[in-house]
Design a protein around this motif. Structure first.
Motif, PDB file in Angstrom:
ATOM      1  N   SER A  35      26.095  38.254  46.078  1.00 41.19           N
ATOM      2  CA  SER A  35      25.884  38.516  44.661  1.00 41.19           C
ATOM      3  C   SER A  35      27.111  38.057  43.895  1.00 41.19           C
ATOM      4  O   SER A  35      28.206  37.952  44.452  1.00 41.19           O
ATOM      5  CB  SER A  35      25.652  40.006  44.446  1.00 41.19           C
ATOM      6  N   PRO A  36      26.962  37.800  42.593  1.00 40.00           N
ATOM      7  CA  PRO A  36      28.124  37.403  41.799  1.00 40.00           C
ATOM      8  C   PRO A  36      29.220  38.457  41.810  1.00 40.00           C
ATOM      9  O   PRO A  36      30.379  38.146  41.637  1.00 40.00           O
ATOM     10  CB  PRO A  36      27.542  37.235  40.392  1.00 40.00           C
ATOM     11  N   ASP A  37      28.857  39.739  42.038  1.00 33.94           N
ATOM     12  CA  ASP A  37      29.864  40.800  42.070  1.00 33.94           C
ATOM     13  C   ASP A  37      30.775  40.689  43.288  1.00 33.94           C
ATOM     14  O   ASP A  37      31.848  41.261  43.307  1.00 33.94           O
ATOM     15  CB  ASP A  37      29.188  42.170  42.086  1.00 33.94           C
ATOM     16  N   ALA A  38      30.328  39.975  44.333  1.00 30.65           N
ATOM     17  CA  ALA A  38      31.115  39.861  45.548  1.00 30.65           C
ATOM     18  C   ALA A  38      32.241  38.840  45.401  1.00 30.65           C
ATOM     19  O   ALA A  38      33.143  38.805  46.209  1.00 30.65           O
ATOM     20  CB  ALA A  38      30.222  39.473  46.726  1.00 30.65           C
ATOM     21  N   LEU A  39      32.194  38.030  44.361  1.00 29.39           N
ATOM     22  CA  LEU A  39      33.205  37.001  44.159  1.00 29.39           C
ATOM     23  C   LEU A  39      34.294  37.535  43.233  1.00 29.39           C
ATOM     24  O   LEU A  39      34.009  37.954  42.115  1.00 29.39           O
ATOM     25  CB  LEU A  39      32.567  35.754  43.552  1.00 29.39           C
ATOM     26  N   PRO A  40      35.550  37.528  43.673  1.00 30.00           N
ATOM     27  CA  PRO A  40      36.620  38.093  42.848  1.00 30.00           C
ATOM     28  C   PRO A  40      36.756  37.406  41.496  1.00 30.00           C
ATOM     29  O   PRO A  40      36.987  38.057  40.496  1.00 30.00           O
ATOM     30  CB  PRO A  40      37.880  37.896  43.681  1.00 30.00           C
ATOM     31  N   GLY A  41      36.602  36.103  41.455  1.00 21.51           N
ATOM     32  CA  GLY A  41      36.713  35.381  40.190  1.00 21.51           C
ATOM     33  C   GLY A  41      35.638  35.789  39.213  1.00 21.51           C
ATOM     34  O   GLY A  41      35.882  35.950  38.016  1.00 21.51           O
ATOM     35  N   ALA A  42      34.417  35.988  39.707  1.00 19.63           N
ATOM     36  CA  ALA A  42      33.312  36.395  38.840  1.00 19.63           C
ATOM     37  C   ALA A  42      33.558  37.788  38.274  1.00 19.63           C
ATOM     38  O   ALA A  42      33.258  38.059  37.116  1.00 19.63           O
ATOM     39  CB  ALA A  42      31.996  36.363  39.621  1.00 19.63           C
ATOM     40  N   LYS A  43      34.135  38.673  39.098  1.00 21.01           N
ATOM     41  CA  LYS A  43      34.449  40.018  38.616  1.00 21.01           C
ATOM     42  C   LYS A  43      35.470  39.962  37.483  1.00 21.01           C
ATOM     43  O   LYS A  43      35.333  40.643  36.475  1.00 21.01           O
ATOM     44  CB  LYS A  43      35.007  40.882  39.746  1.00 21.01           C
ATOM     45  N   LEU A  44      36.503  39.142  37.663  1.00 21.82           N
ATOM     46  CA  LEU A  44      37.542  39.035  36.645  1.00 21.82           C
ATOM     47  C   LEU A  44      37.000  38.438  35.353  1.00 21.82           C
ATOM     48  O   LEU A  44      37.346  38.885  34.258  1.00 21.82           O
ATOM     49  CB  LEU A  44      38.707  38.191  37.173  1.00 21.82           C
ATOM     50  N   ILE A  45      36.148  37.437  35.477  1.00 21.69           N
ATOM     51  CA  ILE A  45      35.568  36.815  34.290  1.00 21.69           C
ATOM     52  C   ILE A  45      34.694  37.819  33.546  1.00 21.69           C
ATOM     53  O   ILE A  45      34.752  37.924  32.324  1.00 21.69           O
ATOM     54  CB  ILE A  45      34.771  35.553  34.673  1.00 21.69           C
ATOM     55  N   ARG A  46      33.881  38.586  34.282  1.00 26.72           N
ATOM     56  CA  ARG A  46      33.021  39.578  33.646  1.00 26.72           C
ATOM     57  C   ARG A  46      33.864  40.668  32.992  1.00 26.72           C
ATOM     58  O   ARG A  46      33.585  41.105  31.887  1.00 26.72           O
ATOM     59  CB  ARG A  46      32.048  40.184  34.649  1.00 26.72           C
ATOM     60  N   MET A  47      34.942  41.103  33.675  1.00 26.74           N
ATOM     61  CA  MET A  47      35.817  42.131  33.125  1.00 26.74           C
ATOM     62  C   MET A  47      36.486  41.630  31.839  1.00 26.74           C
ATOM     63  O   MET A  47      36.555  42.356  30.847  1.00 26.74           O
ATOM     64  CB  MET A  47      36.892  42.528  34.141  1.00 26.74           C
TER      65      MET A  47
END
Length: 95
Positions: A35-47
């Motif tokens: 899932s996109p949540d499993a990718l650290p970069g995606a988490k940072l971008i969403r945050m």
């Protein structure tokens, strides 16, 4: 073209060997189901996006008291304190 012949144009990808697909590879299965949540970069971008969409924090009581003081004419400016704060800011100091 001079230099290393393996380097292609800027931004281009050149493979020096054929791509092999390994059946049952854990990496390939994870990449497809992650899932996109499993990718650290995606988490940072969403945050960052969530923080950017939030309004800035405001102390409503302080704003109300300043408006009242300005309206009543009792708010006084201390030019020396303001000048010192500006100099400190310009020099990169916190206070």
């Amino acid at each position: 073209m001079s230099g290393d012949s393996k380097i292609g144009p800027v931004g281009g990808i050149i493979r020096t060997a054929p791509v092999r697909k390994i059946a049952g590879s854990a990496d390939a299965a994870t990449a497809r189901t992650a899932s996109p949540d499993a990718l650290p970069g995606a988490k940072l971008i969403r945050m960052a996006s969530d923080l950017a969409s939030m309004p800035p924090p405001v102390d409503a009581a302080r704003v109300a008291s300043l408006r009242t003081a300005i309206a009543e004419g009792s708010y006084r400016l201390d030019s020396a304190t303001i000048a010192l704060a500006m100099l400190n800011y310009a020099e990169g100091r916190a206070n």
